[in-house]
Scaffold this active site. Structure first.
Site, PDB file in Angstrom:
ATOM      1  N   THR A   1       3.796  -8.430  12.952  1.00  0.00           N
ATOM      2  CA  THR A   1       3.560  -7.133  12.476  1.00  0.00           C
ATOM      3  C   THR A   1       3.347  -7.170  10.900  1.00  0.00           C
ATOM      4  O   THR A   1       4.051  -7.823  10.191  1.00  0.00           O
ATOM      5  CB  THR A   1       4.838  -6.280  12.843  1.00  0.00           C
ATOM      6  OG1 THR A   1       5.115  -6.595  14.216  1.00  0.00           O
ATOM      7  CG2 THR A   1       4.403  -4.914  12.712  1.00  0.00           C
TER       8      THR A   1
ATOM      9  N   THR B   1       0.748  -1.270   0.092  1.00  0.00           N
ATOM     10  CA  THR B   1       0.136  -0.033  -0.063  1.00  0.00           C
ATOM     11  C   THR B   1       0.794   1.077   0.163  1.00  0.00           C
ATOM     12  O   THR B   1       1.397   1.543  -1.223  1.00  0.00           O
ATOM     13  CB  THR B   1      -1.040   0.005   1.127  1.00  0.00           C
ATOM     14  OG1 THR B   1      -0.165  -0.066   2.477  1.00  0.00           O
ATOM     15  CG2 THR B   1      -1.846  -1.149   1.021  1.00  0.00           C
TER      16      THR B   1
END
Lengths: 410, 410
Positions: free
Chosen positions: B195, B158
């Protein structure tokens, strides 16, 4: 003040602050830095003045903090010295020697014990406070003209963009007592302890034990509920001095006449002072109030609120006027406190944006955008679990913070 | 990638990554956002593929995280779907329905159980993933040409400024097994859990239980030791898939031949992937390695290291090339872990700057300034208390972070 660009959140003017009987203020130039301003503040306190304090919980405190912690056990004060431009923290024996020299010289001037002299310093960490400059500054201060609260508030500041002071009063034992506070701080401001350098003066007669209890109680919802950057100073100090000049029967405990009024006034003053600090957060353009309700306990609510208040992504979203409530969800989720996604409700200002684990159906972003365009932003989070609640205050994270801190020491 | 300015810390090129037997990759356009790029990744996995995963510990996880957590209990995988541009987090029943629809449609295509389909999504929080777009994207992916690792790594990104992939290998049971991983993430990256979105593929035959143990062990010193901004995502997911195509006798526990080699290879791969993420920290210009030694325990060392790594004042000082080690003292002091100021030693790179509670006598700032001018900065802190140690990696805090995050969603 070294920074000339005043925070957009600053109050319009420094307030008119009344004199406090038993307190005399003077400022001088110790020249701790190469700057053209006063940087040493000297307050003398009438005989019999009591003192209370809350100090940083850092494991690496400054020698000033250690000095004050020890002196507070005696509960008596005759003077306060504040140095700006050098925090004297992490300076080993030389730093301790500087504090002792300041206390000794001041005690000699006033004819009191060194333990009656309170010392606080603020500025760069790791450089021993030069004793020669401190002593020359003290000598100048001893003979200086009296000054007003504004001059003292300016002199204790460093990266502050405006001087900070506040006042309130209370009726105690049939007499009006006055409380005045000055405070400094705009970076390295963090939760869970006394924060920054703050000084409260009152002419009320208050026994030291009760003054300490009242200050600790006032600290919890004020200084311990603000954060600029989540970074906790080595030097945070809030001291309260009560001279007794008002002549009331001394407050000794909660049953003393006027104890409630005094507690309330002190809490009000600490709240005012705390707001002045967060409004001067480094680079701040918006004051953010975060109210968490429905937590399992007040302590849990406080932790969730601080997780939101210290989230860089929440703070940058507010800076950008972006109603990005998903980042609030993130900050709730990471707080490590009891939370259930599908009970969570979030509002910005008066507008509910999410409820029951998703965006509200009728959500209209226009009023939220209008709210975020202002200087004061409210975020409300209800966890839907219990009665615990907490409110904290923070500021946004902007290019200004980066500019100030990427090149502060040099 | 929507951001065209590549991180200055990026590796020079995407690596050559080998095919992994039993894994086929395809990408397609679901058009989750109004952008001209692929945003849906479809990996098919050979029958018999085992799977392990570590997932966010957020209390507000995405429905994808909940789906994977449940499916992981079965330990079998036939497909992975990754959506970019919408995290589908905090979207209630509609979000859950979207994940179920994706799993059902993919299972129908492959003739497997929906619980064999793993789904991960990344992007804005709070907007339900549109099922029609997901289904159209899936249909396009089902019939798309096979693609390479680079295309898949680009498609899962992204705000990443470069695609991230790594590989390693090990000899297991006399056969060379290959491990390849791809990963995305550059903001909302925080410690203490899996994460970001990361995916590891191997042709080794590994029973699911052992794969899970090996992944959890590899996660601890890699993904759990990096931080960009201390903000923990609602969607963090790392999944490892083992197809068994290499034909080795399956690894079932630590006593299996090659188990150590496989564990080491997986740990190496996770470390490589973690470094790729922190090197793409939003706005990062410097990679910071923080090594804490002499703590009372490894856990305590980790907390102190993370306190330094997440301090805005430390991170802005590094951004400014300022050897402001006083801020490291501050961050140690606020960590809440056992520390004694007068035993503390600090180095930048190879240069000792403080020892025994104060600056070293012979301290010369020139080599420190030279070290800080580079792209890779090392901070060493010895607490002088015990044998506990930890190393974590972070990046600096710059104007770039503010620019990216003050206007991300809009």
């Amino acid at each position: 003040m070294t920074d000339t660009s005043r925070s957009p959140l600053a109050p319009p003017a420094f307030p008119d602050l009344p004199a406090v009987g038993g307190v005399e203020l003077r400022v001088a130039r110790a020249r701790y830095k190469d700057w053209n301003r006063c940087d040493l503040t000297f307050a003398t306190l009438a005989e019999g003045t009591t003192v209370a304090g809350v100090l940083t919980q850092s494991k690496c405190p400054s020698p000033e903090v250690e000095w004050c912690r020890k002196a507070l056990t005696l509960g008596q004060a005759r003077a306060l010295i504040v140095n700006a431009g050098n925090s004297n923290a992490f300076t080993g024996q030389r730093g301790r020697a500087a504090v002792e020299a300041i206390a000794a010289r001041t005690a000699g001037q006033l004819g009191c014990q060194p333990s009656n002299v309170f010392v606080a310093s603020t500025g760069v960490i790791g450089v021993p406070l030069p004793i020669d400059k401190a002593e020359a500054g003290l000598d100048a201060a001893f003979t200086a003209q009296l000054c007003d609260w504004r001059a003292a508030a300016e002199t204790i500041g460093t990266t502050d963009t405006y001087p900070k002071g506040a006042t309130t009063s209370a009726i105690v034992d049939g007499r009006r007592v006055t409380l005045v506070g000055i405070i400094k701080g705009s970076g390295m401001i963090a939760p869970d302890m006394a924060t920054m350098l703050g000084f409260v003066f009152t002419d009320a007669a208050v026994e030291a034990g009760f003054l300490q209890a009242a200050l600790a109680a006032a600290n919890a919802p004020s200084f311990s509920c603000i954060t600029v950057d989540g970074d906790t100073s080595t030097s945070d100090t809030v001291l309260a001095f009560a001279t007794g000049a008002a002549g009331n029967a001394p407050l000794v405990d909660d049953d003393s006449p006027g104890a409630d009024a005094f507690r309330a006034a002190l809490a009000d003053l600490c709240h005012q002072l705390a707001m002045l600090v967060v409004r001067d957060g480094e680079g701040a353009t918006k004051l953010i109030e975060i109210a968490v309700t429905g937590a399992e306990s007040d302590r849990s609510a406080h932790r969730v609120a601080m997780s939101i208040a210290n989230s860089p992504l929440v703070k940058t979203a507010i800076a950008g006027g972006d109603a990005n409530w998903g980042r609030v969800v993130m900050a709730v989720g990471k707080a490590g406190e009891p939370a259930e996604r599908d009970r969570l409700a979030i509002r910005f200002g008066e507008t509910q944006v999410a409820r029951g684990g998703l965006a509200v159906e009728e959500y209209d972003e226009a009023p939220v955008a209008a709210h975020l365009a202002g200087h004061e932003v409210e975020i409300g989070v209800d966890l839907g679990l219990g009665d615990g609640r907490a409110t904290v205050w923070a500021c946004d994270l902007t290019h200004g913070y980066i500019s100030i801190n990427a090149d502060y020491r040099s």
